[in-house]
Design a protein around this motif. Structure first.
Motif, mmCIF file in Angstrom:
data_model
loop_
_atom_site.group_PDB
_atom_site.id
_atom_site.type_symbol
_atom_site.label_atom_id
_atom_site.label_comp_id
_atom_site.label_asym_id
_atom_site.label_seq_id
_atom_site.Cartn_x
_atom_site.Cartn_y
_atom_site.Cartn_z
ATOM 1 N N LYS A 1 0.887 -1.083 -0.035
ATOM 2 C CA LYS A 1 0.022 0.134 -0.226
ATOM 3 C C LYS A 1 0.856 1.423 -0.231
ATOM 4 O O LYS A 1 2.035 1.063 0.521
ATOM 5 C CB LYS A 1 -0.869 0.029 1.152
ATOM 6 C CG LYS A 1 -0.434 0.011 2.497
ATOM 7 C CD LYS A 1 -1.532 0.254 3.597
ATOM 8 C CE LYS A 1 -0.763 0.387 4.815
ATOM 9 N NZ LYS A 1 -1.950 0.433 6.092
ATOM 10 N N ARG B 1 -2.270 -2.243 -8.095
ATOM 11 C CA ARG B 1 -3.438 -2.294 -6.935
ATOM 12 C C ARG B 1 -2.924 -2.522 -5.624
ATOM 13 O O ARG B 1 -2.095 -3.233 -5.491
ATOM 14 C CB ARG B 1 -4.652 -2.915 -7.523
ATOM 15 C CG ARG B 1 -5.114 -2.402 -8.744
ATOM 16 C CD ARG B 1 -6.566 -2.826 -8.968
ATOM 17 N NE ARG B 1 -7.107 -2.290 -10.140
ATOM 18 C CZ ARG B 1 -7.896 -1.214 -10.235
ATOM 19 N NH1 ARG B 1 -8.230 -0.713 -8.944
ATOM 20 N NH2 ARG B 1 -8.544 -0.901 -11.158
ATOM 21 N N GLN B 2 -3.648 -2.028 -4.591
ATOM 22 C CA GLN B 2 -3.214 -2.512 -3.250
ATOM 23 C C GLN B 2 -3.185 -4.035 -3.156
ATOM 24 O O GLN B 2 -3.984 -4.727 -3.621
ATOM 25 C CB GLN B 2 -4.210 -1.757 -2.259
ATOM 26 C CG GLN B 2 -4.010 -2.241 -0.939
ATOM 27 C CD GLN B 2 -4.765 -1.431 0.007
ATOM 28 O OE1 GLN B 2 -5.374 -0.337 -0.118
ATOM 29 N NE2 GLN B 2 -4.959 -2.037 1.288
ATOM 30 N N ASP C 1 -4.138 -6.823 -5.739
ATOM 31 C CA ASP C 1 -5.312 -7.201 -5.854
ATOM 32 C C ASP C 1 -6.269 -6.545 -6.705
ATOM 33 O O ASP C 1 -6.506 -5.238 -6.392
ATOM 34 C CB ASP C 1 -6.038 -7.437 -4.342
ATOM 35 C CG ASP C 1 -7.375 -8.199 -4.488
ATOM 36 O OD1 ASP C 1 -8.061 -8.023 -5.405
ATOM 37 O OD2 ASP C 1 -7.605 -8.750 -3.190
ATOM 38 N N ASP D 1 -9.448 -6.343 -7.107
ATOM 39 C CA ASP D 1 -10.494 -5.714 -6.385
ATOM 40 C C ASP D 1 -10.225 -4.745 -5.550
ATOM 41 O O ASP D 1 -11.371 -4.234 -5.058
ATOM 42 C CB ASP D 1 -11.100 -6.804 -5.843
ATOM 43 C CG ASP D 1 -11.851 -8.050 -6.611
ATOM 44 O OD1 ASP D 1 -11.890 -7.884 -7.720
ATOM 45 O OD2 ASP D 1 -11.690 -9.358 -6.260
ATOM 46 N N LYS D 2 -8.873 -4.510 -5.324
ATOM 47 C CA LYS D 2 -8.570 -3.218 -4.419
ATOM 48 C C LYS D 2 -8.309 -1.947 -5.183
ATOM 49 O O LYS D 2 -8.200 -2.131 -6.505
ATOM 50 C CB LYS D 2 -7.704 -3.462 -3.622
ATOM 51 C CG LYS D 2 -8.036 -4.735 -2.449
ATOM 52 C CD LYS D 2 -6.978 -5.048 -1.498
ATOM 53 C CE LYS D 2 -7.473 -6.061 -0.580
ATOM 54 N NZ LYS D 2 -6.564 -6.234 0.514
ATOM 55 N N GLN D 3 -8.367 -0.886 -4.667
ATOM 56 C CA GLN D 3 -7.984 0.388 -5.050
ATOM 57 C C GLN D 3 -6.475 0.401 -5.690
ATOM 58 O O GLN D 3 -5.846 -0.190 -5.072
ATOM 59 C CB GLN D 3 -8.263 1.550 -3.933
ATOM 60 C CG GLN D 3 -7.276 1.710 -2.925
ATOM 61 C CD GLN D 3 -7.733 2.815 -2.110
ATOM 62 O OE1 GLN D 3 -8.864 3.213 -2.083
ATOM 63 N NE2 GLN D 3 -6.788 3.365 -1.226
#
Length: 88
Positions: free
Chosen positions: A30, A71-72, A75, A77-79
């Motif tokens: 992140k 992506r974070q 993943d 599906d993450k931001q």
């Protein structure tokens, strides 16, 4: 002495990078802004994934302006955590 060897298929002619994921490995990545400065927090698996991605960008024949979106935790599906742009 440690050694890093990495073989990969160069997909730069298709203007893309292929990410290799291992479902058993949990990359943690992140980016946060602390005191106006971007800070990257990552575990060893995420740093290895970044290293492989940067090697692909550095050794490929990508054109100026090529970029990737990360992506974070890698993943989908993450931001979005960060973008990496190639400049000449």
């Amino acid at each position: 002495m440690k050694k890093f060897e990495f073989e990969f298929e160069d997909l730069s002619s298709q203007n893309r990078i292929q990410f290799d994921y291992d479902e058993e490995v949990d990359e943690e990545l992140k980016v946060v802004i602390e005191n106006g400065m971007p800070v990257l927090y990552a575990n060893k698996q995420a740093y290895m994934a970044l290293a492989k991605t940067f090697v692909k960008m550095a050794l490929g024949e990508y054109s100026d302006g090529f970029h990737i979106h990360l992506r974070q935790d890698f993943d989908g599906d993450k931001q979005e955590a960060m973008r990496c742009h190639l400049v000449s």
